[in-house]
Design an enzyme around this catalytic site. Structure first.
Site, PDB file in Angstrom:
ATOM      1  N   SER A 168       3.839  -2.353  -4.756  1.00 43.86           N
ATOM      2  CA  SER A 168       2.760  -1.645  -4.093  1.00 43.86           C
ATOM      3  C   SER A 168       1.802  -2.551  -3.336  1.00 43.86           C
ATOM      4  O   SER A 168       2.145  -3.038  -2.279  1.00 43.86           O
ATOM      5  CB  SER A 168       2.017  -0.778  -5.111  1.00 43.86           C
ATOM      6  OG  SER A 168       1.396   0.294  -4.459  1.00 43.86           O
TER       7      SER A 168
ATOM      8  N   ASP B 201       6.000  -9.873   8.077  1.00 42.31           N
ATOM      9  CA  ASP B 201       6.224  -9.268   9.398  1.00 42.31           C
ATOM     10  C   ASP B 201       5.448  -9.978  10.498  1.00 42.31           C
ATOM     11  O   ASP B 201       5.863  -9.963  11.661  1.00 42.31           O
ATOM     12  CB  ASP B 201       5.834  -7.790   9.368  1.00 42.31           C
ATOM     13  CG  ASP B 201       6.904  -6.918   8.722  1.00 42.31           C
ATOM     14  OD1 ASP B 201       7.865  -7.474   8.171  1.00 42.31           O
ATOM     15  OD2 ASP B 201       6.774  -5.680   8.776  1.00 42.31           O
TER      16      ASP B 201
ATOM     17  N   LYS C  37       7.671   0.292  -3.894  1.00 36.67           N
ATOM     18  CA  LYS C  37       6.751   1.428  -4.030  1.00 36.67           C
ATOM     19  C   LYS C  37       5.905   1.523  -2.775  1.00 36.67           C
ATOM     20  O   LYS C  37       5.055   0.685  -2.521  1.00 36.67           O
ATOM     21  CB  LYS C  37       5.851   1.289  -5.251  1.00 36.67           C
ATOM     22  CG  LYS C  37       4.875   2.450  -5.405  1.00 36.67           C
ATOM     23  CD  LYS C  37       4.036   2.312  -6.648  1.00 36.67           C
ATOM     24  CE  LYS C  37       3.082   3.493  -6.779  1.00 36.67           C
ATOM     25  NZ  LYS C  37       2.001   3.445  -5.783  1.00 36.67           N
TER      26      LYS C  37
END
Length: 441
Positions: free
Chosen positions: A320, A331, A345
């Protein structure tokens, strides 16, 4: 005078966690509704309807997993309940039909435990305990920094003979902790045996203690000074503790960083955003989508504390908020990710306090990494994959002191990756515009 609830962005309202972390998000009672609230506290059906209304208004799936949610309300209110526990059981059974383990009801004790967890604080004296493997005695692992226990002279290795006169022989750590915790300002009496000396009694006043969710140290690995930071949970104090760790390690002339998120189940969404901004000068951090399809993208804001090379360590229990931070750094090319596939999650919850002191966690949004990846039930694939063998896991579990040493295979790989980056970028600037990170395979 009526007051309307103004729009609040998800980043201010929502929470992200593993299976258990969340905190209060919205109070359902405004000024002048005290008498209504008091009436609700005496009515199990009213609390059930309060919970139903929250799910009806906020749940991320407006089809409610193809469940007739209006019919659920009717069933809940048509029944007669002989106790609160019976009503709680009925509510839990209806919530199970959503097939979402993160939308769940908590009784008052469970709700209090969870809100205490995400607050990053506890009321007590500040010691970590264990039952000695050989002695079978209740033993102090360490007193927490700036805690009443430390100020009272409690030391690592001290054995606790009794708590408020109750003998600890055969007592579990959990039972001992329950006896030691208590209201701020009250006292607890501990009988201590140190080394081979005679037992002595220490009276300690309980206080509100900030728990350390960040641990850090400067490690000399070969020719490199590595700033090692381990983040255990995204509590309300995690960002401040992370800020101190980064600044202190930079002050010690760290060449680069290893950020260890292994085993971190998540926590507060806002905490993950603040920490992401400490490492990233610019770029998107996360995008959330609610039940109405409303997108909210949260980005870095030119407040990065460092531009030094960074490696992030993750495993299957990194979930999470850990995945939000990892996804943002990966990224944007800010860090190399090393370790095992993360948990997967990609849901955001808010947690509401109900009228009788119980609580309700509700999934309110889905999130995506900056590149639009849905990691739900898939997790984040590391740039450099290295899984621990069962023998590795047993070794590290039985001897935690080996964690984050070269005898820890994942940490060792993180160090070698960081060293390659440092060698490839010997003149890398420590300030200014964020640079991309070379990712060795």
């Amino acid at each position: 005078m009526n007051r309307t609830l103004k729009h609040v962005s998800l980043s201010k309202l929502a929470l992200c966690g593993g299976a258990v972390v969340a905190t209060a998000a919205v109070s359902l009672f405004g000024p002048g509704l005290g008498r209504v609230k008091a009436a609700l506290q005496d009515s199990p059906k009213a609390v059930l309807d309060e919970a139903w209304q929250i799910v009806n208004r906020e749940y991320v799936d407006d089809t409610f997993n193809r469940v007739d949610w209006q019919q659920v309300r009717q069933r809940l209110l048509d029944k007669s309940y002989s106790s609160r526990e019976q009503a709680y059981t009925a509510l839990r059974k209806e919530l199970e039909k959503l097939d979402d383990p993160y939308t769940r009801f908590m009784n008052p004790k469970q709700y209090e435990a969870l809100t205490n967890q995400t607050s990053g604080e506890l009321s007590g004296i500040g010691i970590r305990l264990e039952v000695g493997e050989k002695t079978k005695a209740l033993t102090v692992v360490e007193p927490i920094e700036n805690s009443p226990a430390l100020k009272a002279g409690i030391q690592s290795g001290d054995r606790i003979v009794s708590i408020n006169g109750k003998q600890t022989q055969g007592m579990t750590v959990e039972n001992a902790s329950n006896l030691i915790r208590g209201d701020v300002g009250t006292k607890v009496s501990l009988e201590i045996r140190r080394d081979q000396g005679q037992p002595f009694v220490v009276s300690i006043t309980r206080a509100r203690i900030e728990l350390a969710t960040v641990r850090y140290s400067l490690k000399q690995e070969g020719k490199s000074k590595i700033g090692y930071i381990r983040l255990n949970e995204f509590s309300s104090h995690a960002a401040d503790q992370m800020r101190r760790a980064i600044k202190n390690l930079q002050g010690q002339k760290a060449d680069g960083f290893v950020l260890d998120l292994r085993g971190n189940p998540g926590g507060l969404l806002q905490s993950s955003i603040e920490i992401s901004r400490m490492w990233m000068g610019d770029g998107a951090i996360v995008r959330t989508v609610d039940r109405r399809g409303k997108n909210e993208e949260i980005s870095a804001n030119q407040t990065a504390l460092t531009n030094l090379p960074l490696v992030v360590l993750v495993d299957g229990n990194s979930a999470s908020s850990s995945e939000i931070l990892t996804g943002a750094l990966k990224d944007n090319g800010r860090a190399t990710v090393v370790g095992s596939q993360t948990f997967g999650k990609a849901l955001v919850q808010s947690v509401h306090n109900l009228a009788d002191g119980s609580g309700l966690a509700v999934t309110i949004a889905h999130y995506y990494t900056p590149k639009g990846t849905d990691i739900s039930q898939k997790g984040i694939a590391p740039d450099v994959k290295i899984d621990l063998t069962e023998i590795d896991k047993q070794t590290l579990s039985s001897n935690p002191k080996l964690l984050a040493t070269l005898q820890d295979p994942q940490y060792s790989r993180a160090v070698s990756v960081l060293e390659k980056i440092l060698l490839a970028q010997p003149n890398r600037p420590t300030t200014g515009k964020q640079a991309s990170v070379q990712k060795p395979q």
